[in-house]
Scaffold this active site. Structure first.
Site, PDB file in Angstrom:
ATOM      1  N   GLU A 121       0.847  -1.196   0.000  1.00  0.00           N
ATOM      2  CA  GLU A 121       0.000   0.000   0.000  1.00  0.00           C
ATOM      3  C   GLU A 121       0.882   1.245   0.000  1.00  0.00           C
ATOM      4  O   GLU A 121       1.799   1.365   0.827  1.00  0.00           O
ATOM      5  CB  GLU A 121      -0.881   0.041   1.252  1.00  0.00           C
TER       6      GLU A 121
ATOM      7  N   HIS B 256      -3.722  -2.861  -8.462  1.00  0.00           N
ATOM      8  CA  HIS B 256      -5.001  -3.379  -7.988  1.00  0.00           C
ATOM      9  C   HIS B 256      -6.056  -3.240  -9.093  1.00  0.00           C
ATOM     10  O   HIS B 256      -6.900  -4.104  -9.282  1.00  0.00           O
ATOM     11  CB  HIS B 256      -5.429  -2.608  -6.728  1.00  0.00           C
TER      12      HIS B 256
END
Ligand SMILES: [Zn+2]
Length: 226
Positions: free
Chosen positions: A70, A112
């Site tokens: 992330e 993603h």
């Protein structure tokens, strides 16, 4: 696989809190702050919950076979902004280690949005994939003369499938792609390709440059997966 995300939250603190909150049922292996600080949240060997409903090259259980990183960034919802140099430099070192250690093939280093084009936009069109590819992390297309020329929608569907995208393209609302119209899931898969490999053409529609890069990527990399 190595999957990159942005946190999509207003601050790094909020993101850290959420990623460490069991009730939220989200987690990632690493978090990288905008100042370059790397937080290790889940051991690489353990499953983290970062991919959600996703698909890549026939694989749906991506949480079980991927490492999630992330990147702190407010994201499209809260003021999407460039990823700072310090953050990119830390990511580059970490990703280079992971790719070498786990022998992650180029087309298994993904956004993603690549594995969940119907739901996700992260890490988004400001992320510098070309820079990572120059370090041997992930794939970047180098189109040649043979990649030029007209296209058909059937070819585009074939290319997206060879690269790895889901191409069933029934968006779940009864509007399966009929091969002629670019909307729904078909357009979102194409948009995901552009976000990653042709960010200056973020239209969700085929054009000469997008198709060239798609051909180059499929030609060079799609057979290199184990
Ligand atoms: Zn994400």
């Amino acid at each position: 696989m190595l999957i990159l995300h942005y946190t999509g939250m207003q601050s790094a603190e909020a993101a850290l809190e959420r990623l460490c909150d069991e009730a939220a049922q989200v987690s990632a292996h690493y978090l990288i702050d905008e100042d370059g600080t790397i937080y290790r949240l889940v051991h690489e060997k353990r499953r983290a919950w970062h991919a959600g409903v996703s698909f890549w090259r026939g694989e749906r259980d991506i949480n079980s076979r991927s490492i999630g990183i992330e990147l702190v960034n407010p994201g499209h919802e809260f003021g999407y902004r460039p990823f700072p140099e310090a953050q990119m430099a830390s990511l580059e070192e970490l990703a280079a280690d992971l790719v070498a250690h786990y022998r992650i093939p180029p087309l298994h280093v993904l956004a993603h949005s690549d594995i969940a084009p119907d739901r996700k936009e992260d890490p988004g069109e400001l992320f510098d994939w070309q820079r990572l590819a120059a370090r041997g992390i992930g794939a970047w297309p180098e189109p040649g003369k043979s990649d030029e020329g007209g296209w058909t929608n059937a070819e585009i569907r074939d290319l997206l499938g060879r690269i790895g995208y889901g191409t069933a393209w029934d968006d779940g609302h009864g509007t399966a792609w009929d091969g002629t119209v670019w909307d729904g899931s078909a357009a979102r898969s194409l948009l995901a390709f552009q976000r990653h490999w042709c960010p200056e053409r973020l239209t969700g529609l085929p054009d000469a440059e997008t198709v060239k890069r798609m051909r180059a990527l499929a030609r060079v990399y799609s057979e290199r997966l184990v």
